[in-house]
Design a protein around this motif. Structure first.
Motif, short mmCIF file in Angstrom:
data_model
loop_
_atom_site.label_atom_id
_atom_site.label_comp_id
_atom_site.label_asym_id
_atom_site.label_seq_id
_atom_site.Cartn_x
_atom_site.Cartn_y
_atom_site.Cartn_z
N TRP A 65 0.87 -1.20 -0.17
CA TRP A 65 -0.14 -0.01 0.03
C TRP A 65 0.85 1.15 -0.06
O TRP A 65 2.04 1.16 0.70
N TYR A 66 0.42 2.26 -0.73
CA TYR A 66 1.11 3.57 -0.55
C TYR A 66 0.03 4.79 -0.34
O TYR A 66 -1.19 4.61 -0.87
N ASP A 67 0.70 5.68 0.17
CA ASP A 67 -0.15 7.06 0.54
C ASP A 67 0.08 8.08 -0.49
O ASP A 67 0.57 7.58 -1.83
N SER A 68 -0.37 9.26 -0.58
CA SER A 68 -0.58 10.01 -1.40
C SER A 68 0.70 10.65 -1.73
O SER A 68 0.77 11.27 -3.12
N THR A 69 1.69 10.47 -1.01
CA THR A 69 3.19 10.97 -1.35
C THR A 69 3.96 9.89 -2.14
O THR A 69 5.00 10.08 -2.49
N LEU A 81 2.44 -3.70 4.01
CA LEU A 81 2.28 -4.71 3.14
C LEU A 81 1.27 -5.85 3.65
O LEU A 81 1.60 -6.14 4.90
N SER A 82 0.47 -6.27 2.93
CA SER A 82 -0.55 -7.13 3.55
C SER A 82 0.06 -8.33 3.93
O SER A 82 1.27 -8.72 3.38
N THR A 83 -0.38 -9.22 4.80
CA THR A 83 0.11 -10.54 5.20
C THR A 83 0.17 -11.59 4.09
O THR A 83 1.26 -12.29 3.91
N VAL A 125 -3.81 5.16 -0.94
CA VAL A 125 -4.44 5.66 -2.24
C VAL A 125 -3.84 4.82 -3.37
O VAL A 125 -4.52 4.86 -4.55
N GLU A 126 -2.78 4.18 -3.27
CA GLU A 126 -2.41 3.33 -4.31
C GLU A 126 -1.94 1.87 -3.97
O GLU A 126 -1.91 1.87 -2.65
#
Length: 741
Positions: free
Chosen positions: A409-413, A419-421, A446-447
């Protein structure tokens, strides 16, 4: 199965059980052959002298001047062949010349496709079909089957007109771009019996000199920036070593090219291979075009194209956010990278060697028995939502491979926030496996990027990956009601391909009845899509209903689902629904004036015996209900809708609310009376008397729907509204693509 839209009778098309729809046109005798494709029989046209042999249809088929008609047939024999459409006037006198296809380029004993198309000339009202083969000696038979004649059969959703997609009339939709000439050819080539959009004429690009050669479409359909599109075509390279390609190009409003995505064919031979190119339309894109060509071509080399399509790229799985190129690897590695480890990535080769969806797969080669992580490009996601990652994988070397599926997972920056299990799988090199894992996007996400961690058990191990999807987890089964139209919609997700499907409606008294689909009642129908949406227009009014879904594996194992209870009601208990089960768009809601006084007829023979007081009566089985239903229509729109419903003479479904003394009933309507109710001439109310006869439910009848047809298909085919009005008599004909003539 009958070819959709075929004007020919089934026996004339398939030659089963005989060829009664055909007769000799010249230099031939007709025989019934064996080894047909659709059924056991085919038509044999045997030459009686050393000249070409021809057969023609016994019947004429109605046509409308100015409209385009398409014909194809499957043929086989020791000589070349062609087919033609002979245009006739109302007196069966030929109008102009026969519209012939080109001769096939070579003879072929196996079944292959021949086709032709043409515009009906002025004065033509009928057409006769002709089959011709070029025998040079007497006693030579040529075989025909699977004949179609009717409107054009195009790929739904194609932004290119049919004249460009199929080149059956001419090659005017294409132009040479560099070092090439454009023509048409008919190679003798096998196609599946139901490949109705392929076969026959192909676009032929001939290199005029040694070097790169290319052609492109003349027409440039409009596109929307930010939307993903896909272009594909069948390509036939001249030699195995040829570098053949297809390219999707972007143009701005001024016509300048502002981008392109090329996809190179890794051909395993010199047959026809479908190659895709997909990309997102960039900012400023107003239109697109398709190009194809050969790099390093030899002088005189020919590249052939068949069934050229540009369409909005479909998601690999319903609502998947992964782009086509990163999900199916048809034009390369799709932007995937190795974030850790020593594996290397490439597209599988050649075409068809490794694939689950399409013709290629991502190939990860591990030089040693170590772990490597493969990462996809980032895609947009919504925080707090459960996402499902699904992929197919196959280990081709080594004994066992371990594969972990995770989502980063990534934020807006653009910063990684977790990281999911994930879920781990171990599998041997025995074939393809489908694997999945679920993960909830954390706050601020967001990504996301898909991460596959592969651990090889031996050096030089190879893993193939294909069919990657990341989609929001939606309910497996949903149901909703549309009361104003009197139906319920059942949505089924994540169905298992290769199984069969049964959808039943269950009422509180535990009675079950199958729901009707496009091919009839949905009972043990093969599952060909993960997502199925069925509209139940025969749901009883005012009764709680749930739907039971049963999937059956090839071995007979069953899995079931069910929906919550839903109810569809009539707002006014004095109203009833009259529906055509096969054409639900014609359903009418009308007001009852007087319910029928029912009769139940019976066949009886009365024998009066002399000397006896009472007769001997022999009775048959008592029949169903018969009676007159009196109704009102209250507006001109209701009156016109009822006429449309009754015009076909089809079996209708009569539905009323519970407590009205009548159950849902399938009926045939006899001679109808429509009367005025008094008042002024402008009074819209009408009084109708509908003589009803109860009949059985039509079982094999399918729902007559648009089959995926959209306004985009209409815009692509017709330049003006006047052209649409000339082609279709009603809006229903437009929806179902039933053209005049």
């Amino acid at each position: 199965m009958a070819i959709p839209g075929n004007l020919l009778a089934a026996a004339t098309s398939t030659m089963d059980p005989s060829y009664v729809g055909w007769r000799v046109r010249s230099n031939a005798t007709l025989v019934s052959g064996t080894g047909g494709r659709v059924g056991p029989r085919c038509l044999g046209v045997k030459s009686t002298a050393a000249a070409g042999a021809e057969a023609e249809t016994v019947s004429f088929y109605p046509v409308t001047a100015g409209q385009t008609y398409f014909m194809f047939a499957d043929a086989g024999g020791s000589v070349v062949e062609r087919i033609g459409i002979e245009w006739l006037d109302s007196k069966a006198v030929p109008v102009g010349a026969v519209t012939w296809s080109l001769w096939t380029m070579s003879a072929m004993a196996g079944w292959h496709r021949v086709s032709v198309a043409g515009v009906a000339p002025v004065g033509a009202t009928r057409a006769r079909l002709v089959l011709a083969s070029a025998q040079t000696t007497a006693g030579v038979s040529h075989f025909w089957e699977n004949v179609y004649f009717g409107g054009v059969i195009r790929t739904l959703g194609n932004l290119l007109p049919w004249s460009v997609e199929a080149t059956e009339i001419d090659a005017s939709g294409w132009t040479a771009e560099v070092n090439a000439t454009v023509s048409r050819q008919v190679p003798a080539m096998s196609w599946p019996v139901d490949a109705y959009t392929a076969g026959g004429h192909t676009l032929a690009m001939t290199a005029t000199a040694a070097g790169n050669a290319a052609v492109r479409t003349v027409i440039r359909p409009a596109v929307t920036p930010g939307t993903e599109y896909m272009a594909y075509a069948y390509l036939q390279p001249p030699v195995l070593t040829a570098t053949a390609w297809i390219e999707l190009r972007w143009h701005d409003a001024a016509g300048n090219q502002i981008g392109a995505q090329r996809s190179v064919l890794a051909a395993p031979g010199t047959g026809m291979y479908r190659q895709r190119a997909s990309a997102v339309a960039p900012a400023g894109a107003a239109s697109c075009s398709v190009a194809a060509g050969l790099d390093g071509a030899g002088a005189g080399q020919v590249l052939r194209l068949e069934t050229v399509v540009v369409t909005a790229a479909p998601a690999l799985a319903p609502d998947s956010v992964i782009r086509q190129d990163a999900a199916t690897f048809e034009q390369g590695t799709g932007g995937w990278t190795v974030s850790s480890g020593t594996a290397t990535l490439a597209r599988s080769t050649p075409w068809g060697a490794a694939a689950l969806e399409g013709s290629y797969a991502l190939t990860a080669t591990s030089p040693s028995a170590t772990a490597s992580t493969l990462r996809s490009p980032r895609v947009p996601v919504t925080e707090g939502v459960n996402w499902r990652l699904t992929t197919g994988a196959r280990a081709t070397t080594g004994t066992t491979t371990s594969l972990w599926l995770r989502v980063r997972w990534y934020d807006s920056t653009g910063t990684s926030i977790g990281l999911s299990t994930g879920t781990g799988y171990a599998f041997a090199n025995t074939g393809w496996y489908w694997m999945s894992t679920d993960a909830v996007a954390p706050a601020g996400a967001v990504e996301a990027a898909v991460e596959l961690t592969v651990t090889a058990s031996a050096s030089a191990s190879v893993l193939h990956v294909d069919g990657v999807s990341l989609r929001q987890v939606l309910p497996l089964t949903e149901v909703s009601v549309t009361e104003e139209r009197g139906f319920a919609t059942v949505t089924l997700r994540e169905l298992i391909l290769g199984y069969t499907l049964t959808v039943e409606r269950e009422t509180p008294d535990a009675k079950r009845a199958p729901v009707r689909g496009a091919s009839g009642l949905i009972v043990d129908q093969p599952i060909t899509r993960e997502l199925v949406v069925a509209e139940d227009h025969e749901i009883p009014m005012g009764v709680p209903v749930r739907y039971r879904i049963t999937m059956t594996s090839p071995s007979g194992a069953r899995s079931t689902r069910s929906t919550p209870l839903v109810t569809v009601s009539l707002p006014d208990r004095n109203e009833v629904w009259l529906k055509d089960p096969g054409n639900p768009q014609r359903a009418c809601r009308v007001m009852v004036q007087r319910a029928p006084d029912w009769q139940r007829p019976i066949e009886q023979a009365v024998h009066r015996v002399r000397g006896r007081r009472n007769p001997v009566v022999l009775s048959g089985r008592r029949g169903g209900m018969e009676g007159d239903l009196d109704i009102w229509t209250r507006t001109d729109e209701e009156r016109e809708a009822l006429h449309l419903l009754l015009d076909s003479g089809n079996v209708l479904l009569w539905q009323a609310m519970p407590g009205m003394g009548v159950a849902d009933m399938y009926v045939q309507v006899a001679e109808v009376t429509e009367a005025r109710t008094g008042g002024t001439a402008a009074e819209p109310w009408r009084s109708w008397s509908l003589p009803l006869t109860e009949v059985d439910q039509p079982v094999a009848l399918g729902v007559n729907g648009s089959g995926g047809r959209t306004w985009q298909d209409v815009i692509t085919e017709f330049a003006t509204c006047a052209d649409v009005l000339a082609a279709y008599a009603t809006s229903e004909d437009l929806l179902l693509d039933r053209r005049r003539g």
